[in-house]
Write a protein that holds these residues in place. Structure first.
Motif: not given
Length: 90
Positions: A8-12, A14-17, A23-24
């Motif tokens: 969730e933190a990576v998504a937020t 980096c602006g990813y879904t 996946k990352v």
């Protein structure tokens, strides 16, 4: 933080879904695992080093009955934090 929180933190950040961030994160973990299994180390400058270490065979004791048991030698993963990470945590 658990894996779901990291995703969730990576998504937020980096602006990813969430699906792309998952996946990352999973690909990163898989790459680190593959590298360690190959006997190599992963060095992330400023963060730390993931490596494997050899543990020698030793004699342990069963805490329930005190019997001696043989513990086989093993290769185990280890993490050594870098100086930037150490300083940030202090």
């Amino acid at each position: 933080m658990k894996k779901a929180g990291l995703i969730e933190a990576v998504a937020t950040e980096c602006g990813y879904t969430k699906k792309d961030a998952e996946k990352v994160v999973n690909d990163f973990f898989a790459l680190v695992q593959e590298t360690l299994c190959a006997g190599e180390r992963v060095q992330i400058s400023g963060f730390g080093v993931f490596e494997t270490r050899e543990r020698k065979a030793r004699v342990g004791h069963n805490p329930q009955n005190g019997e001696s048991i043989k513990i086989a030698a093993a290769r185990v993963p280890a993490f050594r934090p870098g100086s930037v990470l150490k300083d940030a945590v202090r």
